[in-house]
Design a protein around this motif. Structure first.
Motif, PDB file in Angstrom:
ATOM      1  N   THR A 158       0.816  -1.215   0.000  1.00  0.00           N
ATOM      2  CA  THR A 158       0.000   0.000   0.000  1.00  0.00           C
ATOM      3  C   THR A 158       0.853   1.270   0.000  1.00  0.00           C
ATOM      4  OG1 THR A 158      -1.647  -1.200   1.300  1.00  0.00           O
ATOM      5  CG2 THR A 158      -1.887   1.186   1.181  1.00  0.00           C
ATOM      6  N   TYR A 159       0.412   2.220  -0.838  1.00  0.00           N
ATOM      7  CA  TYR A 159       1.012   3.551  -0.865  1.00  0.00           C
ATOM      8  C   TYR A 159      -0.109   4.553  -0.608  1.00  0.00           C
ATOM      9  CZ  TYR A 159       5.125   1.475  -3.041  1.00  0.00           C
ATOM     10  OH  TYR A 159       6.240   0.718  -3.297  1.00  0.00           O
ATOM     11  N   SER A 160       0.237   5.714  -0.064  1.00  0.00           N
ATOM     12  CA  SER A 160      -0.802   6.729   0.114  1.00  0.00           C
ATOM     13  C   SER A 160      -0.236   8.108  -0.158  1.00  0.00           C
ATOM     14  CB  SER A 160      -1.394   6.676   1.528  1.00  0.00           C
ATOM     15  OG  SER A 160      -0.427   7.059   2.474  1.00  0.00           O
ATOM     16  N   CYS A 161      -1.127   8.974  -0.579  1.00  0.00           N
ATOM     17  CA  CYS A 161      -0.793  10.375  -0.832  1.00  0.00           C
ATOM     18  C   CYS A 161      -1.709  11.196   0.075  1.00  0.00           C
ATOM     19  CB  CYS A 161      -1.048  10.696  -2.300  1.00  0.00           C
ATOM     20  SG  CYS A 161      -0.685  12.402  -2.746  1.00  0.00           S
ATOM     21  N   VAL A 162      -1.123  12.025   0.949  1.00  0.00           N
ATOM     22  CA  VAL A 162      -1.902  12.784   1.925  1.00  0.00           C
ATOM     23  C   VAL A 162      -1.698  14.274   1.685  1.00  0.00           C
ATOM     24  CG1 VAL A 162      -2.272  13.237   4.380  1.00  0.00           C
ATOM     25  CG2 VAL A 162      -1.593  10.950   3.624  1.00  0.00           C
ATOM     26  N   VAL A 163      -2.817  14.998   1.630  1.00  0.00           N
ATOM     27  CA  VAL A 163      -2.791  16.453   1.505  1.00  0.00           C
ATOM     28  C   VAL A 163      -3.538  16.996   2.716  1.00  0.00           C
ATOM     29  CG1 VAL A 163      -3.431  18.416   0.073  1.00  0.00           C
ATOM     30  CG2 VAL A 163      -2.902  16.239  -0.999  1.00  0.00           C
ATOM     31  N   ASN A 164      -2.919  17.917   3.456  1.00  0.00           N
ATOM     32  CA  ASN A 164      -3.632  18.463   4.606  1.00  0.00           C
ATOM     33  C   ASN A 164      -3.216  19.891   4.910  1.00  0.00           C
ATOM     34  OD1 ASN A 164      -1.156  18.224   5.852  1.00  0.00           O
ATOM     35  ND2 ASN A 164      -1.760  16.622   7.253  1.00  0.00           N
ATOM     36  N   ASN A 165      -4.053  20.561   5.688  1.00  0.00           N
ATOM     37  CA  ASN A 165      -3.754  21.850   6.295  1.00  0.00           C
ATOM     38  C   ASN A 165      -4.363  21.781   7.693  1.00  0.00           C
ATOM     39  OD1 ASN A 165      -6.519  22.565   6.083  1.00  0.00           O
ATOM     40  ND2 ASN A 165      -6.217  23.671   4.177  1.00  0.00           N
ATOM     41  N   PRO A 166      -4.290  22.821   8.501  1.00  0.00           N
ATOM     42  CA  PRO A 166      -4.789  22.707   9.878  1.00  0.00           C
ATOM     43  C   PRO A 166      -6.276  22.391  10.023  1.00  0.00           C
ATOM     44  CG  PRO A 166      -3.296  24.559   9.700  1.00  0.00           C
ATOM     45  CD  PRO A 166      -3.535  24.067   8.306  1.00  0.00           C
ATOM     46  N   VAL A 167      -7.081  22.532   8.977  1.00  0.00           N
ATOM     47  CA  VAL A 167      -8.522  22.310   9.134  1.00  0.00           C
ATOM     48  C   VAL A 167      -9.104  21.194   8.270  1.00  0.00           C
ATOM     49  CG1 VAL A 167      -9.009  24.654   9.929  1.00  0.00           C
ATOM     50  CG2 VAL A 167      -9.038  24.149   7.490  1.00  0.00           C
ATOM     51  N   SER A 168      -8.344  20.642   7.338  1.00  0.00           N
ATOM     52  CA  SER A 168      -8.887  19.561   6.513  1.00  0.00           C
ATOM     53  C   SER A 168      -7.767  18.661   6.017  1.00  0.00           C
ATOM     54  CB  SER A 168      -9.700  20.114   5.339  1.00  0.00           C
ATOM     55  OG  SER A 168      -8.880  20.858   4.475  1.00  0.00           O
ATOM     56  N   GLN A 169      -8.170  17.442   5.650  1.00  0.00           N
ATOM     57  CA  GLN A 169      -7.208  16.458   5.155  1.00  0.00           C
ATOM     58  C   GLN A 169      -7.896  15.546   4.144  1.00  0.00           C
ATOM     59  OE1 GLN A 169      -4.681  14.329   7.973  1.00  0.00           O
ATOM     60  NE2 GLN A 169      -5.216  12.416   6.970  1.00  0.00           N
TER      61      GLN A 169
END
Length: 194
Positions: A158-169
């Motif tokens: 498994t691979y994952s790509c995560v995008v986030n900021n302090p209020v959403s992900q």
């Protein structure tokens, strides 16, 4: 000495609290809290905004900044200020001042409004297609690109790509078994969005 005591009697005592950081999401709402469970009748509360320290909780709403019209809710019991349907224009410094007799409490709150993050996209690029059916052979010749950050290897498959900021992900997962299929058209250099 007498002059010094005289001055102390007429200047309010100021309690300054440390700044509080508030993160909010665009089109949502946020609440700035006074820290009180109940405001006394002799307390005078002022909420101000920006470098000009514009009063935003005045009883007379005629001169209210346009960005706050129809968006302010003040809780009578606590003095907490809620701002709804927020935009980036609501990012900035908010100041709270509560005066009771000769004592004044001041508090600064720094608000940052963030846009929601997009769902990331993982792209597979194979410079040379392999007709081998072995997943190890295909994976070793494939590059995974994430639309915002690098792709992280989670476990064996498994691979994952995560995008986030302090209020959403947002997270996009990829099982390597989806990737390891025979390439049907090696002339197209096997570029595929997953």
């Amino acid at each position: 000495m007498i002059l010094y005591l005289f001055c102390l009697c007429f200047f309010p005592l100021i309690d300054a609290e440390t700044d509080e950081i508030v993160s909010a999401i665009n089109s949502g709402s946020f609440t700035l809290r006074t820290g009180f469970t109940e405001i006394q009748s002799d307390h005078e509360i002022e909420w101000r905004f920006g470098s000009r320290r514009t009063l935003i909780n005045a009883a007379e709403k005629v001169n209210l900044l346009p960005i706050f019209r129809d968006r302010l809710l003040i809780q009578r019991e606590t003095g907490d200020l809620t701002i709804t349907n927020i935009t980036n224009e609501h990012t900035g410094v908010y100041e709270l001042s509560i005066v009771s007799g000769q004592k004044e409490l001041q508090k600064k709150l720094i608000v940052t409004v963030y846009a929601p993050v997009p769902v990331p996209v993982i792209t597979r690029y194979s410079p040379q297609c392999s007709s081998l059916s072995s997943s190890a052979a295909v994976a070793s010749k494939t590059v995974l690109l994430c639309s915002v950050l690098n792709v992280e290897h989670q476990d064996e498959n498994t691979y994952s790509c995560v995008v986030n900021n302090p209020v959403s992900q947002q997270t996009k997962h990829l099982d390597i078994d989806q990737l390891c299929q025979k390439c049907s058209d090696c002339d197209n250099r096997c570029q595929k969005e997953l």
